[in-house]
Design a protein around this motif. Structure first.
Motif, PDB file in Angstrom:
ATOM      1  N   GLU A 173       0.824  -1.209   0.000  1.00  0.00           N
ATOM      2  CA  GLU A 173       0.000   0.000   0.000  1.00  0.00           C
ATOM      3  C   GLU A 173       0.855   1.256   0.000  1.00  0.00           C
ATOM      4  O   GLU A 173       0.589   2.202  -0.752  1.00  0.00           O
ATOM      5  CB  GLU A 173      -0.929  -0.017   1.210  1.00  0.00           C
ATOM      6  CG  GLU A 173      -1.970  -1.103   1.146  1.00  0.00           C
ATOM      7  CD  GLU A 173      -2.663  -1.346   2.474  1.00  0.00           C
ATOM      8  OE1 GLU A 173      -2.848  -0.365   3.237  1.00  0.00           O
ATOM      9  OE2 GLU A 173      -3.009  -2.510   2.748  1.00  0.00           O
ATOM     10  N   CYS A 201       1.256   4.147  -3.138  1.00  0.00           N
ATOM     11  CA  CYS A 201       1.009   5.584  -2.966  1.00  0.00           C
ATOM     12  C   CYS A 201       2.113   6.450  -3.577  1.00  0.00           C
ATOM     13  O   CYS A 201       1.961   7.665  -3.673  1.00  0.00           O
ATOM     14  CB  CYS A 201       0.826   5.909  -1.491  1.00  0.00           C
ATOM     15  SG  CYS A 201      -0.720   5.240  -0.827  1.00  0.00           S
ATOM     16  N   GLN A 202       3.211   5.838  -4.009  1.00  0.00           N
ATOM     17  CA  GLN A 202       4.305   6.584  -4.632  1.00  0.00           C
ATOM     18  C   GLN A 202       4.098   6.770  -6.128  1.00  0.00           C
ATOM     19  O   GLN A 202       4.860   7.460  -6.779  1.00  0.00           O
ATOM     20  CB  GLN A 202       5.634   5.852  -4.396  1.00  0.00           C
ATOM     21  CG  GLN A 202       5.967   5.642  -2.946  1.00  0.00           C
ATOM     22  CD  GLN A 202       5.975   6.933  -2.152  1.00  0.00           C
ATOM     23  OE1 GLN A 202       6.602   7.918  -2.557  1.00  0.00           O
ATOM     24  NE2 GLN A 202       5.266   6.958  -1.040  1.00  0.00           N
ATOM     25  N   PHE A 203       3.076   6.148  -6.683  1.00  0.00           N
ATOM     26  CA  PHE A 203       2.847   6.170  -8.123  1.00  0.00           C
ATOM     27  C   PHE A 203       1.562   6.909  -8.461  1.00  0.00           C
ATOM     28  O   PHE A 203       0.664   7.023  -7.644  1.00  0.00           O
ATOM     29  CB  PHE A 203       2.741   4.737  -8.680  1.00  0.00           C
ATOM     30  CG  PHE A 203       3.959   3.918  -8.427  1.00  0.00           C
ATOM     31  CD1 PHE A 203       5.127   4.140  -9.145  1.00  0.00           C
ATOM     32  CD2 PHE A 203       3.947   2.924  -7.466  1.00  0.00           C
ATOM     33  CE1 PHE A 203       6.251   3.388  -8.906  1.00  0.00           C
ATOM     34  CE2 PHE A 203       5.074   2.174  -7.223  1.00  0.00           C
ATOM     35  CZ  PHE A 203       6.230   2.400  -7.943  1.00  0.00           C
ATOM     36  N   HIS A 204       1.512   7.356  -9.698  1.00  0.00           N
ATOM     37  CA  HIS A 204       0.271   7.884 -10.260  1.00  0.00           C
ATOM     38  C   HIS A 204       0.066   7.198 -11.594  1.00  0.00           C
ATOM     39  O   HIS A 204       0.966   7.184 -12.445  1.00  0.00           O
ATOM     40  CB  HIS A 204       0.312   9.393 -10.469  1.00  0.00           C
ATOM     41  CG  HIS A 204      -0.881   9.865 -11.234  1.00  0.00           C
ATOM     42  ND1 HIS A 204      -2.113  10.021 -10.654  1.00  0.00           N
ATOM     43  CD2 HIS A 204      -1.046  10.150 -12.547  1.00  0.00           C
ATOM     44  CE1 HIS A 204      -2.979  10.384 -11.575  1.00  0.00           C
ATOM     45  NE2 HIS A 204      -2.359  10.474 -12.738  1.00  0.00           N
ATOM     46  N   ALA A 263      -5.652   1.959  -2.619  1.00  0.00           N
ATOM     47  CA  ALA A 263      -4.499   2.808  -2.921  1.00  0.00           C
ATOM     48  C   ALA A 263      -4.334   2.980  -4.428  1.00  0.00           C
ATOM     49  O   ALA A 263      -4.103   4.093  -4.917  1.00  0.00           O
ATOM     50  CB  ALA A 263      -3.232   2.220  -2.302  1.00  0.00           C
ATOM     51  N   ALA A 264      -4.469   1.899  -5.179  1.00  0.00           N
ATOM     52  CA  ALA A 264      -4.356   1.984  -6.637  1.00  0.00           C
ATOM     53  C   ALA A 264      -5.485   2.841  -7.209  1.00  0.00           C
ATOM     54  O   ALA A 264      -5.272   3.665  -8.103  1.00  0.00           O
ATOM     55  CB  ALA A 264      -4.391   0.582  -7.245  1.00  0.00           C
ATOM     56  N   GLN A 286      -7.193   5.252  -5.727  1.00  0.00           N
ATOM     57  CA  GLN A 286      -7.036   6.662  -5.379  1.00  0.00           C
ATOM     58  C   GLN A 286      -5.922   7.338  -6.172  1.00  0.00           C
ATOM     59  O   GLN A 286      -5.939   8.549  -6.355  1.00  0.00           O
ATOM     60  CB  GLN A 286      -6.773   6.813  -3.886  1.00  0.00           C
ATOM     61  CG  GLN A 286      -7.991   6.478  -3.054  1.00  0.00           C
ATOM     62  CD  GLN A 286      -7.690   6.398  -1.576  1.00  0.00           C
ATOM     63  OE1 GLN A 286      -6.538   6.379  -1.153  1.00  0.00           O
ATOM     64  NE2 GLN A 286      -8.737   6.328  -0.766  1.00  0.00           N
ATOM     65  N   ASN A 287      -4.948   6.561  -6.626  1.00  0.00           N
ATOM     66  CA  ASN A 287      -3.806   7.135  -7.322  1.00  0.00           C
ATOM     67  C   ASN A 287      -3.898   6.970  -8.841  1.00  0.00           C
ATOM     68  O   ASN A 287      -2.883   6.961  -9.523  1.00  0.00           O
ATOM     69  CB  ASN A 287      -2.511   6.519  -6.786  1.00  0.00           C
ATOM     70  CG  ASN A 287      -2.237   6.998  -5.379  1.00  0.00           C
ATOM     71  OD1 ASN A 287      -2.051   8.186  -5.152  1.00  0.00           O
ATOM     72  ND2 ASN A 287      -2.254   6.098  -4.430  1.00  0.00           N
ATOM     73  N   SER A 288      -5.101   6.856  -9.354  1.00  0.00           N
ATOM     74  CA  SER A 288      -5.328   6.729 -10.793  1.00  0.00           C
ATOM     75  C   SER A 288      -6.299   7.808 -11.253  1.00  0.00           C
ATOM     76  O   SER A 288      -7.281   8.095 -10.578  1.00  0.00           O
ATOM     77  CB  SER A 288      -5.915   5.356 -11.117  1.00  0.00           C
ATOM     78  OG  SER A 288      -5.003   4.346 -10.754  1.00  0.00           O
ATOM     79  N   SER A 289      -6.010   8.387 -12.405  1.00  0.00           N
ATOM     80  CA  SER A 289      -6.883   9.433 -12.945  1.00  0.00           C
ATOM     81  C   SER A 289      -8.201   8.870 -13.453  1.00  0.00           C
ATOM     82  O   SER A 289      -9.241   9.507 -13.328  1.00  0.00           O
ATOM     83  CB  SER A 289      -6.186  10.169 -14.093  1.00  0.00           C
ATOM     84  OG  SER A 289      -5.072  10.862 -13.605  1.00  0.00           O
ATOM     85  N   ARG A 340     -10.688   5.243 -13.718  1.00  0.00           N
ATOM     86  CA  ARG A 340     -10.912   3.955 -13.062  1.00  0.00           C
ATOM     87  C   ARG A 340     -11.929   3.148 -13.851  1.00  0.00           C
ATOM     88  O   ARG A 340     -13.091   3.547 -13.959  1.00  0.00           O
ATOM     89  CB  ARG A 340     -11.413   4.187 -11.649  1.00  0.00           C
ATOM     90  CG  ARG A 340     -10.415   4.988 -10.833  1.00  0.00           C
ATOM     91  CD  ARG A 340     -11.108   5.674  -9.689  1.00  0.00           C
ATOM     92  NE  ARG A 340     -10.165   6.496  -8.963  1.00  0.00           N
ATOM     93  CZ  ARG A 340     -10.422   7.714  -8.588  1.00  0.00           C
ATOM     94  NH1 ARG A 340     -11.595   8.258  -8.859  1.00  0.00           N
ATOM     95  NH2 ARG A 340      -9.539   8.404  -7.923  1.00  0.00           N
TER      96      ARG A 340
END
Length: 183
Positions: A88, A92-95, A125-126, A128-131, A133
Motif C-alpha cells: 500500500e 502511494c508513490q505512483f500515479h 491505494a491503486a 485513489q492514485n489513478s486518474s 478507473r
C-alpha cells in the motif's frame, strides 16, 4: 475462476485494451478478467504498468517490452497477489493514468465489493492514485453483496461487462449513474 464465463471475460478484456494509450501508465490488479487483457496488449509504445499480481507481471515481461513495476508486500497464498502495508505504501508513490480493476460483486445499493479484506488496502491505494478507473466485471457479479465495500458508483468512470447482462439490470444500474459498456 479463469474458466467461469471465459468467453465473456475475453470480450471484456479486449474492450478494456481500447482504453489504453501509448506513453501512459496503467494499473492492472489481480483479477482473472484483468489478466485476460494481456494477450490484447501488443502494439503500445512506452507503456508503464504497475501491478500487485506476480503472475500478471511475469506474463507481461515474457511477452512485451513494457516497463513493469510490481509493488512489494505479503504474497497471498494460492493467489499470487501482493498485499499489506508495504504494498500500500509503495502504491502511494505512483500515479497511473488508468486503473483496470475487478471486484467480486456489484451491489444493488451502489457498491463494488470483494470477499477478501486483505486486498482492500492495495485496491483502494491503486484506485485513489489513478486518474481514470475502469472496472471489468462479468455479468455474474451484478446484484450481489460481499464482505468488504471498496467504493461506490460515483467513484468509477466505467464498467465493462458482457452482453449477457440483461437489459433490466443494465437499465437499473445506469439509472443509478453507472456508465456501463456491454460487449
Amino acid at each position: 475462476k479463469k474458466q467461469q464465463n471465459a468467453d465473456e471475460k475475453s470480450r471484456i478484456a479486449a474492450e478494456a485494451c481500447k482504453y489504453i494509450q501509448s506513453n501512459s501508465s496503467i494499473f492492472l490488479d489481480s483479477s482473472t478478467t484483468v489478466y485476460g487483457m494481456i494477450p490484447f496488449m501488443q502494439g503500445f509504445k512506452s507503456l508503464s504498468i504497475c501491478t500487485n499480481d506476480v503472475t500478471v507481471a511475469g506474463t507481461l515481461t515474457s511477452k512485451y517490452n513494457y516497463t513493469v513495476m510490481v509493488v512489494g508486500g505479503i504474497l497471498r497464498s494460492g493467489y499470487y497477489t501482493l498485499t499489506g502495508n508495504f504494498a500500500e505504501k509503495m502504491m502511494c508513490q505512483f500515479h497511473m493514468d488508468c486503473a483496470f480493476m475487478g471486484s467480486d460483486t456489484i451491489s444493488e445499493t451502489g457498491n463494488f465489493m470483494i470477499t477478501n479484506a486483505e486486498e482492500m488496502g492495495i485496491k483502494r491505494a491503486a484506485f485513489q492514485n489513478s486518474s481514470k478507473r475502469i472496472m471489468l466485471c462479468d455479468h455474474s457479479k451484478f446484484d450481489r453483496d460481499a464482505f468488504v465495500n471498496l467504493w461506490d458508483f460515483e467513484q468509477v468512470d466505467m464498467v465493462i461487462t458482457g452482453r449477457e447482462l440483461e437489459d433490466e439490470r443494465y437499465d437499473f444500474y445506469t439509472e443509478l449513474g453507472l456508465k456501463i459498456v456491454r460487449v
